[in-house]
Design a protein around this motif. Structure first.
Motif, PDB file in Angstrom:
ATOM      1  N   GLY A 273       0.859  -1.223  -0.126  1.00 39.41           N
ATOM      2  CA  GLY A 273       0.194   0.068  -0.072  1.00 39.41           C
ATOM      3  C   GLY A 273       0.833   1.191  -0.110  1.00 39.41           C
ATOM      4  N   GLU A 274       1.780   1.482   0.883  1.00 36.63           N
ATOM      5  CA  GLU A 274       2.568   2.461   1.028  1.00 36.63           C
ATOM      6  C   GLU A 274       3.378   2.831  -0.321  1.00 36.63           C
ATOM      7  OE1 GLU A 274       6.361   4.564   3.719  1.00 36.63           O
ATOM      8  OE2 GLU A 274       5.737   2.311   4.095  1.00 36.63           O
ATOM      9  N   GLN A 275       3.885   1.601  -1.072  1.00 32.75           N
ATOM     10  CA  GLN A 275       4.595   1.997  -2.238  1.00 32.75           C
ATOM     11  C   GLN A 275       3.486   2.562  -3.145  1.00 32.75           C
ATOM     12  OE1 GLN A 275       7.879   1.797  -2.666  1.00 32.75           O
ATOM     13  NE2 GLN A 275       8.656   0.761  -1.068  1.00 32.75           N
ATOM     14  N   TYR A 276       2.388   2.042  -3.446  1.00 28.72           N
ATOM     15  CA  TYR A 276       1.592   2.194  -4.402  1.00 28.72           C
ATOM     16  C   TYR A 276       1.162   3.800  -4.158  1.00 28.72           C
ATOM     17  CZ  TYR A 276      -2.579   2.194  -7.119  1.00 28.72           C
ATOM     18  OH  TYR A 276      -3.596   2.460  -8.172  1.00 28.72           O
ATOM     19  N   ARG A 277       1.073   4.138  -2.911  1.00 28.19           N
ATOM     20  CA  ARG A 277       0.529   5.617  -2.759  1.00 28.19           C
ATOM     21  C   ARG A 277       1.747   6.539  -3.346  1.00 28.19           C
ATOM     22  NH1 ARG A 277      -1.271   3.101   1.749  1.00 28.19           N
ATOM     23  NH2 ARG A 277       0.289   3.879   3.142  1.00 28.19           N
ATOM     24  N   ASN A 278       3.181   5.989  -3.523  1.00 25.91           N
ATOM     25  CA  ASN A 278       4.179   6.561  -3.681  1.00 25.91           C
ATOM     26  C   ASN A 278       4.477   6.449  -5.210  1.00 25.91           C
ATOM     27  OD1 ASN A 278       4.894   7.563  -1.249  1.00 25.91           O
ATOM     28  ND2 ASN A 278       6.186   5.815  -0.685  1.00 25.91           N
ATOM     29  N   GLY A 279       3.609   5.840  -5.952  1.00 25.13           N
ATOM     30  CA  GLY A 279       3.497   5.719  -7.357  1.00 25.13           C
ATOM     31  C   GLY A 279       4.404   4.507  -7.857  1.00 25.13           C
ATOM     32  N   ASN A 280       4.704   3.501  -7.021  1.00 21.45           N
ATOM     33  CA  ASN A 280       5.457   2.286  -7.328  1.00 21.45           C
ATOM     34  C   ASN A 280       4.601   1.155  -7.105  1.00 21.45           C
ATOM     35  OD1 ASN A 280       7.899   3.951  -7.442  1.00 21.45           O
ATOM     36  ND2 ASN A 280       8.013   3.653  -5.254  1.00 21.45           N
ATOM     37  N   VAL A 281       4.531  -0.035  -7.957  1.00 25.19           N
ATOM     38  CA  VAL A 281       4.054  -1.053  -7.795  1.00 25.19           C
ATOM     39  C   VAL A 281       4.791  -2.214  -7.278  1.00 25.19           C
ATOM     40  CG1 VAL A 281       2.854  -3.221  -8.956  1.00 25.19           C
ATOM     41  CG2 VAL A 281       1.950  -1.000  -9.357  1.00 25.19           C
ATOM     42  N   VAL A 282       4.849  -2.669  -5.970  1.00 26.98           N
ATOM     43  CA  VAL A 282       5.860  -3.572  -5.316  1.00 26.98           C
ATOM     44  C   VAL A 282       4.826  -4.715  -5.017  1.00 26.98           C
ATOM     45  CG1 VAL A 282       7.061  -4.409  -3.495  1.00 26.98           C
ATOM     46  CG2 VAL A 282       7.449  -2.079  -4.575  1.00 26.98           C
ATOM     47  N   GLU A 283       5.147  -6.113  -5.776  1.00 27.35           N
ATOM     48  CA  GLU A 283       4.437  -7.047  -5.845  1.00 27.35           C
ATOM     49  C   GLU A 283       4.734  -8.051  -4.519  1.00 27.35           C
ATOM     50  OE1 GLU A 283       1.938  -8.021  -7.896  1.00 27.35           O
ATOM     51  OE2 GLU A 283       2.329  -6.815  -9.613  1.00 27.35           O
ATOM     52  N   ASN A 284       3.491  -8.366  -4.002  1.00 26.86           N
ATOM     53  CA  ASN A 284       3.774  -9.317  -2.739  1.00 26.86           C
ATOM     54  C   ASN A 284       3.349 -10.726  -3.046  1.00 26.86           C
ATOM     55  OD1 ASN A 284       5.588  -7.883  -0.748  1.00 26.86           O
ATOM     56  ND2 ASN A 284       3.653  -6.840  -0.288  1.00 26.86           N
ATOM     57  N   SER A 285       3.329 -11.184  -4.589  1.00 26.89           N
ATOM     58  CA  SER A 285       2.695 -12.243  -5.150  1.00 26.89           C
ATOM     59  C   SER A 285       3.564 -12.919  -6.174  1.00 26.89           C
ATOM     60  CB  SER A 285       1.375 -11.854  -5.516  1.00 26.89           C
ATOM     61  OG  SER A 285       1.659 -10.913  -6.400  1.00 26.89           O
ATOM     62  N   LYS A 286       2.954 -14.076  -6.736  1.00 30.41           N
ATOM     63  CA  LYS A 286       4.016 -14.504  -7.713  1.00 30.41           C
ATOM     64  C   LYS A 286       4.107 -13.586  -9.030  1.00 30.41           C
ATOM     65  CE  LYS A 286       2.150 -18.286  -9.920  1.00 30.41           C
ATOM     66  NZ  LYS A 286       2.070 -19.818 -10.086  1.00 30.41           N
ATOM     67  N   GLU A 287       3.269 -12.458  -9.128  1.00 32.92           N
ATOM     68  CA  GLU A 287       3.446 -11.739 -10.313  1.00 32.92           C
ATOM     69  C   GLU A 287       4.971 -11.273 -10.188  1.00 32.92           C
ATOM     70  OE1 GLU A 287       2.513  -9.698 -13.652  1.00 32.92           O
ATOM     71  OE2 GLU A 287       1.393 -11.364 -12.608  1.00 32.92           O
ATOM     72  N   GLY A 288       5.442 -10.811  -9.232  1.00 33.43           N
ATOM     73  CA  GLY A 288       6.701 -10.390  -9.139  1.00 33.43           C
ATOM     74  C   GLY A 288       7.652 -11.262  -9.890  1.00 33.43           C
ATOM     75  N   PHE A 289       7.532 -12.515  -9.478  1.00 39.43           N
ATOM     76  CA  PHE A 289       8.363 -13.889 -10.254  1.00 39.43           C
ATOM     77  C   PHE A 289       8.051 -13.664 -11.770  1.00 39.43           C
ATOM     78  CE2 PHE A 289       8.730 -18.415 -11.548  1.00 39.43           C
ATOM     79  CZ  PHE A 289      10.108 -18.256 -11.488  1.00 39.43           C
ATOM     80  N   ARG A 290       6.836 -13.718 -12.126  1.00 40.45           N
ATOM     81  CA  ARG A 290       6.364 -13.323 -13.797  1.00 40.45           C
ATOM     82  C   ARG A 290       7.236 -12.389 -14.349  1.00 40.45           C
ATOM     83  NH1 ARG A 290       1.026 -13.603 -11.950  1.00 40.45           N
ATOM     84  NH2 ARG A 290       0.361 -15.792 -11.745  1.00 40.45           N
ATOM     85  N   GLN A 291       7.350 -11.128 -13.517  1.00 41.32           N
ATOM     86  CA  GLN A 291       7.962  -9.822 -14.075  1.00 41.32           C
ATOM     87  C   GLN A 291       9.426 -10.317 -14.353  1.00 41.32           C
ATOM     88  OE1 GLN A 291       6.124  -7.459 -15.612  1.00 41.32           O
ATOM     89  NE2 GLN A 291       4.327  -8.226 -14.958  1.00 41.32           N
ATOM     90  N   LEU A 292       9.765 -10.935 -13.501  1.00 44.22           N
ATOM     91  CA  LEU A 292      11.212 -11.269 -13.400  1.00 44.22           C
ATOM     92  C   LEU A 292      11.597 -12.281 -14.508  1.00 44.22           C
ATOM     93  CD1 LEU A 292      12.912 -11.771  -9.801  1.00 44.22           C
ATOM     94  CD2 LEU A 292      13.534 -13.213 -11.777  1.00 44.22           C
ATOM     95  N   LEU A 293      10.733 -13.248 -14.668  1.00 43.22           N
ATOM     96  CA  LEU A 293      11.100 -14.075 -15.865  1.00 43.22           C
ATOM     97  C   LEU A 293      10.860 -13.223 -17.433  1.00 43.22           C
ATOM     98  CD1 LEU A 293       8.983 -17.316 -14.958  1.00 43.22           C
ATOM     99  CD2 LEU A 293      11.390 -16.970 -14.862  1.00 43.22           C
ATOM    100  N   LEU A 294       9.927 -12.405 -17.111  1.00 48.36           N
ATOM    101  CA  LEU A 294       9.985 -11.617 -18.615  1.00 48.36           C
ATOM    102  C   LEU A 294      10.993 -10.661 -18.736  1.00 48.36           C
ATOM    103  CD1 LEU A 294       6.095 -10.384 -18.163  1.00 48.36           C
ATOM    104  CD2 LEU A 294       7.044 -12.196 -19.821  1.00 48.36           C
ATOM    105  N   ASN A 295      11.672 -10.151 -17.758  1.00 47.39           N
ATOM    106  CA  ASN A 295      12.729  -9.458 -17.662  1.00 47.39           C
ATOM    107  C   ASN A 295      14.128 -10.241 -18.069  1.00 47.39           C
ATOM    108  OD1 ASN A 295      11.481  -7.081 -17.386  1.00 47.39           O
ATOM    109  ND2 ASN A 295      11.586  -6.934 -15.297  1.00 47.39           N
ATOM    110  N   HIS A 296      14.146 -11.597 -17.572  1.00 49.47           N
ATOM    111  CA  HIS A 296      15.442 -12.328 -17.507  1.00 49.47           C
ATOM    112  C   HIS A 296      15.570 -12.953 -18.931  1.00 49.47           C
ATOM    113  CE1 HIS A 296      18.166 -15.036 -15.512  1.00 49.47           C
ATOM    114  NE2 HIS A 296      17.640 -15.878 -16.332  1.00 49.47           N
ATOM    115  N   PHE A 297      14.404 -13.117 -19.635  1.00 50.77           N
ATOM    116  CA  PHE A 297      14.875 -13.593 -20.888  1.00 50.77           C
ATOM    117  C   PHE A 297      14.989 -12.793 -22.161  1.00 50.77           C
ATOM    118  CE2 PHE A 297      13.328 -17.769 -18.287  1.00 50.77           C
ATOM    119  CZ  PHE A 297      14.339 -18.057 -18.551  1.00 50.77           C
TER     120      PHE A 297
END
Length: 367
Positions: A273-297
Motif C-alpha cells: 500500500g505505501e509503495q503504491y501511494r508513492n507511485g510504485n507497484v511492489v508485488e507481494n505475489s507470484k506476479e513479481g516472479f512472472r515479471q522477473l522471468l519476462l525481464n530475464h529472457f
C-alpha cells in the motif's frame, strides 16, 4: 542438510495407501483414500460429512509454476523454500475467516501438517472465478490494444495502468476444456460472460440456475473479506482467482463451497500500500516472479504467446534460474504469509519424512 533438501519438490511418491493413480497438478498432488480408510477416518475424526464420502490427502509442494511451466534453480533447487507452507497457511487463514463470517465452507476437513490437507471429494464448478479491483496484467495488455469489452462488461475510456477500476469486476474464464458450449471456444482458460454461464449452467457443473448468483455473491464477499483484512496490513488486494465446487453435507444435501486455494500469492496479486501511494507497484505475489522471468529472457514473447508453448517448455526445462531469484521469491512468500497470519513460517528440516510420520502414527494411512 542443504537448503535444496528442505524443498519439497516431488510430492507424488509418498507411500500413502491408495488404490487410484496419484493425481499431480502444477503444485499439489492428490491421493484418493480407499473406501475403508475414508469411512474409518470420518468415524474416528468425526468429520461432518456423510460416512460414504470419498476423502483425499492433498500434499502441496514447493514447486513454482509460471506461464504454465515449472521452473527450477541452480544447485539442485527444484522449488522455493517455504513456498508450500506459506501458501497453505494463507489459504487456511482465509478459509477460517470465511467460515467465521458465515460465507461458506471449504473442502478441507483436517490439516495434519503444514504441507497437508485432508479434503472431501467435491464436484468442481468448471469456472475460474476471477475478481479484479485494479486494471493490470492481461486485462491492461488487452485494454492498451483497444479492447473495451471484458466478459460482457464494457470498460470506460481513459483508464490508466494499475489504476483502481470504477467497480469490482468479475471476469470469469473456463476451467479446463469445455466442449459444445455455443460461443465458447473449446480451449482452457478462455474468457466467458455471465450470459454464457446462464444459458449453459449445467455444462459448467452448476446444479441449479440460482447457484450462479450464489457463486457470484460468495466471490464478491470472499474478495471483500480478504481485501478488508489486507487493507488493515496496508496491503492492496488487486485481483484474485477463486474456485468453487459442490459437496454433500451430513444430511446428504448439496452445498456450494470454496475449494482449491484462496487469497494466496499464487492465485492473487497483492501490492504494498505505501509503495503504491508513492507511485510504485511492489508485488507481494507470484506476479513479481512472472515479471522477473519476462525481464530475464531476451524474448519475452515466448512466455506470453500460447502458440510458442514448445519453446516455452524448452526454456523452463533447459534453464536453471540463479538461486538468489528463488530466494527472493521465498522471501516474498514467507513475508506475506507471516504478515497475514501473524505467525512464523517454520521451514521443515525434512518435510517428506515428517508427513510420512504423521500420516503413519496419527492416521494409519501409510502402506
Amino acid at each position: 542438510m542443504s537448503l535444496a533438501d528442505k524443498v519439497l519438490a516431488v510430492n507424488n511418491d509418498l507411500p500413502i495407501r491408495t488404490n487410484k493413480p496419484v493425481h499431480s497438478g502444477k503444485v499439489r498432488s492428490v491421493y484418493w483414500l480407499t473406501e475403508e480408510d475414508s469411512r474409518r477416518l470420518i468415524e474416528e475424526k468425526k468429520y461432518n460429512v456423510p460416512t460414504n464420502t470419498p476423502l483425499a490427502i492433498m500434499v502441496i509442494s514447493d514447486r513454482i509454476s509460471a506461464f504454465d511451466c515449472i521452473w527450477k534453480g541452480e544447485g539442485g533447487m527444484r522449488g522455493v523454500p517455504g513456498k508450500g507452507a506459506a501458501l497453505n497457511a494463507i489459504s487456511n487463514h482465509w478459509f477460517k475467516l470465511f467460515k467465521a463470517q458465515g460465507l461458506a465452507d471449504s473442502h478441507i476437513l483436517d490439516i495434519p501438517h503444514p504441507f497437508v490437507w485432508i479434503v472431501q471429494k467435491a464436484q468442481p464448478v468448471m469456472i475460474e472465478a476471477i475478481c479484479r479491483q485494479y486494471i493490470t496484467g492481461s486485462m491492461w495488455r488487452s485494454y492498451v490494444k483497444g479492447e473495451r469489452n471484458f466478459c460482457g462488461i464494457e470498460l470506460p475510456e481513459g483508464l490508466k495502468k494499475d489504476s483502481k477500476l470504477p467497480q469490482l469486476l468479475q471476469t470469469p474464464s473456463t476451467k479446463g476444456i469445455l466442449e459444445g458450449i455455443p460461443g465458447v471456444p473449446a480451449v482452457d482458460d478462455v474468457n466467458i460472460t455471465r450470459k454464457n454461464i446462464e444459458d449453459n449452467y449445467q455444462a459448467f457443473n452448476f446444479k441449479a440456475k440460482d447457484d450462479i448468483a450464489l457463486y457470484e455473491k460468495l466471490l464478491t464477499e470472499g474478495f471483500n473479506v480478504i481485501a478488508n483484512a489486507l487493507d488493515q496490513l496496508d496491503q492492496i488486494f488487486v485481483d484474485t482467482k477463486f474456485e468453487f465446487g459442490y459437496v454433500k453435507d451430513k444430511a446428504g444435501n448439496d452445498k456450494l463451497i470454496y475449494m482449491d486455494e484462496v487469497g494466496t500469492p499464487d492465485s492473487s496479486r497483492i501490492w504494498d500500500g505505501e509503495q503504491y501511494r508513492n507511485g510504485n507497484v511492489v508485488e507481494n505475489s507470484k506476479e513479481g516472479f512472472r515479471q522477473l522471468l519476462l525481464n530475464h529472457f531476451p524474448d519475452p514473447d515466448i512466455l506470453l504467446n500460447k502458440d510458442r508453448m514448445d519453446e516455452r517448455n524448452a526454456l523452463a526445462t533447459n534453464n536453471e534460474l540463479p538461486s538468489e531469484v528463488l530466494m527472493q521469491v521465498s522471501k516474498t512468500y514467507i513475508n506475506i504469509a507471516e504478515k497475514i497470519t501473524g505467525e512464523k513460517i517454520v521451514l521443515s528440516e525434512n518435510p517428506k519424512a515428517e508427513i510420512i510420520e504423521i500420516l503413519k502414527t496419527q492416521f494409519q494411512l501409510i502402506k
